[in-house]
Design a protein around this motif. Structure first.
Motif, PDB file in Angstrom:
ATOM      1  N   CYS A 235       0.926  -1.331   0.003  1.00  0.00           N
ATOM      2  CA  CYS A 235       0.095   0.024   0.036  1.00  0.00           C
ATOM      3  C   CYS A 235       0.689   1.289  -0.100  1.00  0.00           C
ATOM      4  CB  CYS A 235      -1.035  -0.035   1.397  1.00  0.00           C
ATOM      5  SG  CYS A 235      -2.354  -1.272   1.101  1.00  0.00           S
ATOM      6  N   LEU A 236       1.834   1.310   0.885  1.00  0.00           N
ATOM      7  CA  LEU A 236       2.779   2.564   0.817  1.00  0.00           C
ATOM      8  C   LEU A 236       3.728   2.782  -0.413  1.00  0.00           C
ATOM      9  CD1 LEU A 236       1.760   2.265   3.744  1.00  0.00           C
ATOM     10  CD2 LEU A 236       4.102   3.164   4.458  1.00  0.00           C
ATOM     11  N   SER A 237       3.817   1.727  -1.194  1.00  0.00           N
ATOM     12  CA  SER A 237       4.606   1.950  -2.437  1.00  0.00           C
ATOM     13  C   SER A 237       3.978   2.472  -3.481  1.00  0.00           C
ATOM     14  CB  SER A 237       5.207   0.589  -2.760  1.00  0.00           C
ATOM     15  OG  SER A 237       4.221  -0.303  -3.128  1.00  0.00           O
ATOM     16  N   ARG A 238       2.456   2.323  -3.465  1.00  0.00           N
ATOM     17  CA  ARG A 238       1.485   2.997  -4.466  1.00  0.00           C
ATOM     18  C   ARG A 238       1.685   4.403  -4.616  1.00  0.00           C
ATOM     19  NH1 ARG A 238      -1.558  -0.844  -6.697  1.00  0.00           N
ATOM     20  NH2 ARG A 238      -3.530   0.326  -6.792  1.00  0.00           N
ATOM     21  N   SER A 239       1.436   5.168  -5.637  1.00  0.00           N
ATOM     22  CA  SER A 239       1.367   6.569  -5.817  1.00  0.00           C
ATOM     23  C   SER A 239      -0.069   6.731  -5.783  1.00  0.00           C
ATOM     24  CB  SER A 239       1.971   6.909  -7.278  1.00  0.00           C
ATOM     25  OG  SER A 239       0.753   6.425  -8.110  1.00  0.00           O
ATOM     26  N   LYS A 240      -0.091   8.429  -5.185  1.00  0.00           N
ATOM     27  CA  LYS A 240      -1.473   8.977  -5.270  1.00  0.00           C
ATOM     28  C   LYS A 240      -2.313   8.880  -6.326  1.00  0.00           C
ATOM     29  CE  LYS A 240       0.224  12.254  -2.189  1.00  0.00           C
ATOM     30  NZ  LYS A 240      -0.131  11.972  -0.649  1.00  0.00           N
ATOM     31  N   ASP A 241      -1.866   8.449  -7.288  1.00  0.00           N
ATOM     32  CA  ASP A 241      -2.848   8.360  -8.872  1.00  0.00           C
ATOM     33  C   ASP A 241      -3.118   7.050  -8.873  1.00  0.00           C
ATOM     34  OD1 ASP A 241      -1.702  10.981  -9.365  1.00  0.00           O
ATOM     35  OD2 ASP A 241      -0.125  10.456 -10.616  1.00  0.00           O
ATOM     36  N   GLN A 242      -2.620   6.204  -8.280  1.00  0.00           N
ATOM     37  CA  GLN A 242      -3.346   4.666  -8.219  1.00  0.00           C
ATOM     38  C   GLN A 242      -4.364   4.665  -7.357  1.00  0.00           C
ATOM     39  OE1 GLN A 242       0.588   2.991  -7.664  1.00  0.00           O
ATOM     40  NE2 GLN A 242       0.186   1.489  -9.119  1.00  0.00           N
ATOM     41  N   CYS A 243      -5.449   3.379  -7.866  1.00  0.00           N
ATOM     42  CA  CYS A 243      -6.356   3.146  -7.076  1.00  0.00           C
ATOM     43  C   CYS A 243      -6.302   2.729  -5.690  1.00  0.00           C
ATOM     44  CB  CYS A 243      -7.217   2.167  -7.887  1.00  0.00           C
ATOM     45  SG  CYS A 243      -8.681   1.543  -7.074  1.00  0.00           S
ATOM     46  N   SER A 244      -7.080   3.004  -4.975  1.00  0.00           N
ATOM     47  CA  SER A 244      -7.106   2.478  -3.492  1.00  0.00           C
ATOM     48  C   SER A 244      -7.306   1.353  -3.213  1.00  0.00           C
ATOM     49  CB  SER A 244      -7.745   3.478  -2.371  1.00  0.00           C
ATOM     50  OG  SER A 244      -6.891   4.790  -2.767  1.00  0.00           O
ATOM     51  N   PHE A 245      -7.849   0.621  -4.188  1.00  0.00           N
ATOM     52  CA  PHE A 245      -8.382  -0.811  -3.899  1.00  0.00           C
ATOM     53  C   PHE A 245      -7.181  -1.800  -4.668  1.00  0.00           C
ATOM     54  CE2 PHE A 245     -12.735   1.154  -5.222  1.00  0.00           C
ATOM     55  CZ  PHE A 245     -12.854   1.797  -4.023  1.00  0.00           C
ATOM     56  N   VAL A 246      -6.754  -2.911  -3.790  1.00  0.00           N
ATOM     57  CA  VAL A 246      -5.713  -3.536  -4.287  1.00  0.00           C
ATOM     58  C   VAL A 246      -6.180  -5.165  -3.996  1.00  0.00           C
ATOM     59  CG1 VAL A 246      -3.372  -4.170  -4.365  1.00  0.00           C
ATOM     60  CG2 VAL A 246      -4.203  -1.734  -3.727  1.00  0.00           C
ATOM     61  N   GLU A 247      -5.956  -5.919  -4.901  1.00  0.00           N
ATOM     62  CA  GLU A 247      -6.025  -7.517  -4.713  1.00  0.00           C
ATOM     63  C   GLU A 247      -5.036  -7.964  -4.273  1.00  0.00           C
ATOM     64  OE1 GLU A 247      -7.969  -9.718  -7.884  1.00  0.00           O
ATOM     65  OE2 GLU A 247      -9.386  -8.088  -8.235  1.00  0.00           O
TER      66      GLU A 247
END
Length: 140
Positions: A39-51
């Protein structure tokens, strides 16, 4: 159904964790490490839902904190996304500033909102009612 809720700082340190299904401590440690890193490695532009594995992660960032919720496949991600926001609004209404020194009260708030992995209350006044009673008893 909600499997777990984590509150994590930007450095990846877990500040609060609540699990709604039994998991060994060693497995919790590995799970938290992987989930936080993801979760912390994702950018602000990416979706907040992750499988992730056999469930979904829903997360939101508020200032220096991330709130991460692990849910099963049947859960509505948008409902969880809004539950996170409601949780933060309740924390803000009660504390107005520093929450990390009052983790016992954060747990009470979370327990009022989520029971056995199911959201049971969203009304801010009803969520805060037990804390306000405790505050009156403590100051009286």
């Amino acid at each position: 159904m909600i499997k777990f809720i984590l509150i994590v700082n930007k450095q990846g340190q877990t500040r609060l964790s609540r699990y709604y299904e039994r998991l060994e401590i060693q497995k919790k440690t590995v799970l938290e490490s992987e989930v936080i890193k993801l979760c912390l490695s994702r950018s602000k532009d990416q979706c907040s839902f992750v499988e992730y594995r056999d469930f979904k992660l829903v997360y939101r960032q508020y200032a220096a904190l991330y709130i991460i919720v692990g849910v099963d496949e049947s859960e509505n991600e948008m409902a969880v996304f809004e539950l996170i926001h409601n949780f933060v609004e309740v924390l803000d209404k009660y504390f107005s500033r520093v929450i990390m020194f009052n983790l016992d009260k954060v747990h009470i708030i979370l327990d009022e909102m989520v029971l056995n992995g199911c959201a049971v209350e969203t009304n801010k006044n009803r969520i805060l009612a037990p804390l306000l009673v405790l505050d009156k008893v403590g100051s009286g």
